[in-house]
Structure formats: structure tokens, C-alpha cells
Design an enzyme around this catalytic site. Structure first.
Site, PDB file in Angstrom:
ATOM      1  N   GLU A   1      41.337  43.903  40.315  1.00 32.31           N
ATOM      2  CA  GLU A   1      41.605  43.404  41.652  1.00 32.31           C
ATOM      3  C   GLU A   1      43.075  43.041  41.871  1.00 32.31           C
ATOM      4  O   GLU A   1      43.637  43.305  42.918  1.00 32.31           O
ATOM      5  CB  GLU A   1      40.725  42.192  41.943  1.00 32.31           C
ATOM      6  CG  GLU A   1      40.803  41.808  43.408  1.00 32.31           C
ATOM      7  CD  GLU A   1      39.748  40.793  43.798  1.00 32.31           C
ATOM      8  OE1 GLU A   1      39.135  40.206  42.906  1.00 32.31           O
ATOM      9  OE2 GLU A   1      39.565  40.599  45.008  1.00 32.31           O
ATOM     10  N   ASP A   2      43.690  42.445  40.870  1.00 32.16           N
ATOM     11  CA  ASP A   2      45.008  41.829  41.103  1.00 32.16           C
ATOM     12  C   ASP A   2      46.185  42.539  40.444  1.00 32.16           C
ATOM     13  O   ASP A   2      47.324  42.096  40.586  1.00 32.16           O
ATOM     14  CB  ASP A   2      44.998  40.376  40.598  1.00 32.16           C
ATOM     15  CG  ASP A   2      44.045  39.507  41.392  1.00 32.16           C
ATOM     16  OD1 ASP A   2      43.656  39.935  42.491  1.00 32.16           O
ATOM     17  OD2 ASP A   2      43.699  38.422  40.910  1.00 32.16           O
TER      18      ASP A   2
END
Ligand code: MN
Length: 511
Positions: A75-76
Site C-alpha cells: 500500500e505505502d
């Protein structure tokens, strides 16, 4: 910051390959998150390593711990699913992707749909280990919530109370539930929180000292009575649950009898009843307060003997007596079936005889590699140990369930596989059968929306009317006065509501 060695120090497995896996995941995450900072200004790895540590400390297996270390990479960071698959394989990828998907499940502040949201959350996760990682992720985020910008704090804390706490409760994970609700409480109900603190301060109890003193009395008596192996600990009631009790008791703390509780953990059910006898001889029980949750477990499977006593010092104490299995079950619930080891019984000292009985009450034992078979990480638990309430989760299933399937797939198959949960653009949840299309969605909202549906966007992209919807999709219907259902819609409408409306509109057109 927790180091890879700290985390490895917590895992049960002595296998070199497991240690290497954790080390590799740790280093991979450290590199991926390099330069990232938390709101607190600390390196992002503080969060990552803490989640990994929590998972290891609660007894989860090395692959779950590794997935915990990798949980924010997709996600990051620029890391892709292919990278994770290549480096760590399918099982860990599945767990990391599961956690990633869950982050799109948001609490929108519409109270009436909490139950659907919780279902959506669980359905999206599929593998119970994903939820366990997610709960520990949320726990660390709540522990560091004070660093988050104020405008976000309330949403996160409410989401914690509305979604995560009930899930932890449903899964029987009492320890993490209590931690989460007490962390969220001051943000969501600041005035009530203040009032609870004031009530406690007025009572002016030095609770921990009182409890420690009474515990010594109890320990001595149990040992003198010849009880060979026991473990005592205590707790002050959580603030959030105290708040609920105070509301029911007109804010009179004098009648909250379970404010202070002592726990006695013993080795057999027989010893539970024996301990109860010893305690009633030592301290005067309050009439009508004895509860036998061993003979009659609570609906969520909780087992213990409860009694309330007044000590010589006029302290009112609730005493909870249970076996080690019951204790583990009440603290960790569903997770206890996936654990490699017995976690530490909190804040207590075991009896001086404990050494005579090996294998019991030896906290954070790392002996498994030597004298115990290593469990599979994706544990297939002992079927007899699965609590009834978990077996009952799928009661609507017509499937013959006396097979050897493990409960992870039971939950997946029985509980959620027939339904999907999708959102309206304003966050309302619509519950539909698997395979449902935008047409079903539109008629589920309102017949007029279905009857004049002209276009549909799923997750902000225009799609065909026959597109199958998935869990968590956000569906937006565009209507036009001139638009009408066609016969073709009947081919892909799944719900009877939609089919009925389509048919009657078609008939009306012909006539
Ligand atoms: Mn995270």
C-alpha cells in the site's frame, strides 16, 4: 525500535529457516519504508517492527509474523505484489494482500450499517490470520494516536470502537478488545471519559497496591492448602467497560463489584472448584454473586468460575477462576487456536512448586523445537478444541459439517461466501448475493432507481450493467427519466427483487 532479533526472540520456533524468514522480511520492509516517517516523526519501521513484535509475542507463527512486517509495503511503498510473491511466496502474499484490502474498508459514520460493515470486513479478510494482523496493526495505531492530526483522531477512534472492537469481541479476543476500547474511549467520548476518571479519583483507591497485598494473602492460602500448581494475577476493570457499568448503576461506583478482579489460573477443572472452596473459606462471599461459567459457558464461549468476596481489609474483589486453556481462550479467542505457544499469564508469579511440574507455567518457552512437534503455521487446530460458538457461526449452512475441514475454511465457506457487501457513494452498505450486478444494486436501493438506470460506475469507473460486483465496491448509479429496463437485464439480474421489478415494468410497456 524493535529489532529483528527482538522479534525472533519472541517466536516459538527454533528452526533456522523461520528465523531467516523473519530477518528477511524485516530487512525487506526496512528498505521499502526507508525515509518514511510516522506522524510522530519517528521512522515508519517503528510501526512495522512493533506490529511484528506484537504478533510474535502473542504466539503467532513465523509466516504470520513475516506478513505482519510486510503489511504496509504494497500500500505505502513501490513494492508490488509480484515482488512479495517472488521473495516470500504465495501464502505470505495472500496475507499481505488481505491486510491491504482491508484498509479500504472505512467507517463512514452511518451507525445503522455497522453490522454489515463488520461482515464486509471479515468477508474481505477471508483468512483469520489477516484479521489478527489487522487488529495488531490497529492496536499500534491506537497506541500512537496522539501524534495523528486531531481531525483524523476521531474518525480512527470511532472506527476502532464501531468495527475493530466488535470483531475482536466476536472472535473472543478479550485482551486486544479491552486494549482497543480503552485507547479509543477518551477520543470518542471525552466528557464521559473525564467523568469516569473523576469517579475513580474520588474513590481514591490505590488499586494496584491493594490488589498486590490481597494477592499475597491468597497465594499463601492456596499454597498452604496444598494446591500444587496455580498462577495468580489481577486487573482493574477497563475504563470503557467501567463506563458502561456506571451508566447502568446510576454512576454509583460502590455497587460496581467487579472494579477489582483477581484471577487464579489452575491446571484442571477439578482444581477450579477446589480453589473456589478455598477462597470462600478465606474470604466472605457476597450472596448471589457466584457464577459457574464452566458448567454454563457464556454465549461467546467464555468459561470461568466467578465469585465476589469481601476481604479482611473490606476490599470487594471479583475472583475469576479458570484453567490455563480457559484463560488462553478468554484472552486470545480464535487466535489461541493458531498459536505456537502458551502466552504469558499476565502480571503474576507462579507457585513455588511450578518447577516440579515441567511444561506448565513456563512463560515464553522456547523448548518446542526440542520436545514438541512444530505446528503448521496455517494451523489446522485440534477439532475438539474448537469452541462451540465458532462451530455455530455457520449455522445457516445446509452443508454437512462433520468433516475434517478446519475452521478457517468453515468460516470462509459458511459464514460469508454467499453474500457480498458493497457501498453507495455516501457509504451506506448494501448486502447482496454473490454474483450480483449493478442492476441488483439499483433495485435494492429503490425501484425507481432501477427502473431509470442509465449508467453505472464501480469504484469511479464506468462499467457494463452485467458486471459482477465484489466486496467493498463503491457503486454509483446514474438515472435518466427516459431510461427503462430491457429484457436482457433478466439474464444477469440475480435477486428476485430486481427480476420482479424488471418483469412488471416490461409487462407494463407491452400493455
Ligand atoms: Mn500499518
Amino acid at each position: 525500535m524493535k529489532t529483528a532479533a527482538d522479534i525472533i526472540g519472541q517466536i516459538h520456533s527454533g528452526l533456522e529457516s523461520d528465523k531467516e524468514l523473519i530477518e528477511k522480511a524485516y530487512n525487506f520492509a526496512a528498505q521499502a519504508h526507508d525515509g518514511h516517517k510516522r506522524y510522530s516523526g519517528e521512522p515508519y519501521m517503528v510501526h512495522i517492527s512493533n506490529v511484528g513484535f506484537k504478533l510474535a509475542a502473542m504466539g503467532m507463527g513465523p509466516r504470520t509474523v513475516a506478513a505482519g512486517l510486510l503489511h504496509d509495503t504494497i500500500e505505502d511503498t513501490p513494492v508490488t505484489t509480484l515482488d512479495i510473491k517472488r521473495e516470500f511466496g504465495d501464502e505470505i502474499l495472500f496475507l499481505v494482500e488481505g491486510v491491504t484490502k482491508l484498509s479500504s474498508v472505512r467507517y463512514y459514520g452511518t451507525d445503522r450499517h455497522n453490522e454489515s460493515l463488520r461482515k464486509l470486513f471479515v468477508a474481505t479478510s477471508q483468512d483469520i490470520r489477516v484479521l489478527i494482523i489487522k487488529l495488531n496493526d490497529r492496536l499500534h495505531n491506537m497506541e500512537t494516536l496522539s501524534h495523528v492530526p486531531p481531525e483524523k483522531q476521531l474518525r480512527i477512534a470511532r472506527e476502532t470502537l464501531e468495527i475493530y472492537v466488535p470483531i475482536a469481541h466476536r472472535l473472543g479476543m478479550g485482551k486486544i478488545r479491552k486494549e482497543l476500547e480503552d485507547l479509543a474511549f477518551p477520543y470518542v467520548y471525552p466528557a464521559e471519559y473525564k467523568r469516569v476518571i473523576e469517579v475513580l479519583e474520588k474513590k481514591n483507591g490505590k488499586y494496584n497496591e491493594t490488589l498486590e497485598r490481597e494477592r499475597k494473602v491468597l497465594q499463601k492460602r492456596l499454597a498452604d492448602s496444598g494446591l500444587l500448581d496455580f498462577h495468580t494475577s489481577f486487573r482493574v476493570k477497563g475504563l470503557f467497560s467501567l463506563y458502561h457499568k456506571l451508566k447502568r448503576k446510576e454512576w454509583d461506583i460502590a455497587v460496581v463489584y467487579d472494579l477489582l478482579a483477581m484471577r487464579v489460573v489452575v491446571t484442571s477443572v477439578e482444581d477450579c472448584y477446589r480453589t473456589l472452596g478455598i477462597i470462600h473459606e478465606l474470604w466472605r462471599p457476597l450472596p448471589g454473586r457466584m457464577k459457574d461459567y464452566i458448567a454454563f459457558p457464556k454465549p461467546n464461549g467464555y468459561k470461568s468460575l466467578h465469585t465476589t468476596v469481601t476481604t479482611q481489609n473490606e476490599t470487594i474483589l471479583e475472583i475469576q477462576i479458570r484453567t490455563k486453556d480457559m484463560h488462553q481462550e478468554s484472552e486470545f479467542g480464535i487466535a489461541s487456536h493458531l498459536m505456537y505457544k502458551q502466552p504469558v499469564v499476565t502480571a503474576g508469579a507462579s507457585s513455588k512448586f511450578a518447577n516440579l511440574i515441567p511444561s506448565l507455567f513456563r512463560p515464553f518457552s522456547r523448548r518446542a523445537a526440542v520436545d514438541e512437534k512444530i505446528k503448521e503455521d496455517s494451523a489446522v487446530p485440534d477439532k475438539d478444541k474448537i469452541p462451540t460458538w465458532i462451530k455455530q457461526i455457520g449455522t445457516h449452512s445446509t452443508k454437512d459439517s462433520n468433516s475434517e475441514e478446519d475452521f478457517i475454511s468453515d468460516m470462509r465457506d459458511d459464514f460469508f461466501s454467499n453474500r457480498i457487501f458493497v457501498f453507495t457513494p455516501i457509504g451506506d452498505v448494501v448486502d447482496l448475493p454473490v454474483g450480483a450486478t449493478p442492476v441488483d444494486f439499483a433495485f435494492a436501493i429503490h425501484s425507481e432507481i432501477g427502473n431509470h438506470m442509465a449508467g453505472v460506475k464501480v469504484n469511479k469507473k464506468l462499467v457494463q450493467f452485467d458486471t459482477a460486483l465484489h466486496n467493498g465496491d463503491i457503486v454509483e448509479i446514474e438515472t435518466k427519466k427516459s431510461a427503462k429496463p430491457t429484457k436482457k437485464w433478466l439474464d444477469f439480474a440475480k435477486t428476485s427483487v430486481a427480476k420482479r421489478h424488471i418483469r412488471s415494468t416490461l409487462e407494463a410497456q407491452i400493455n
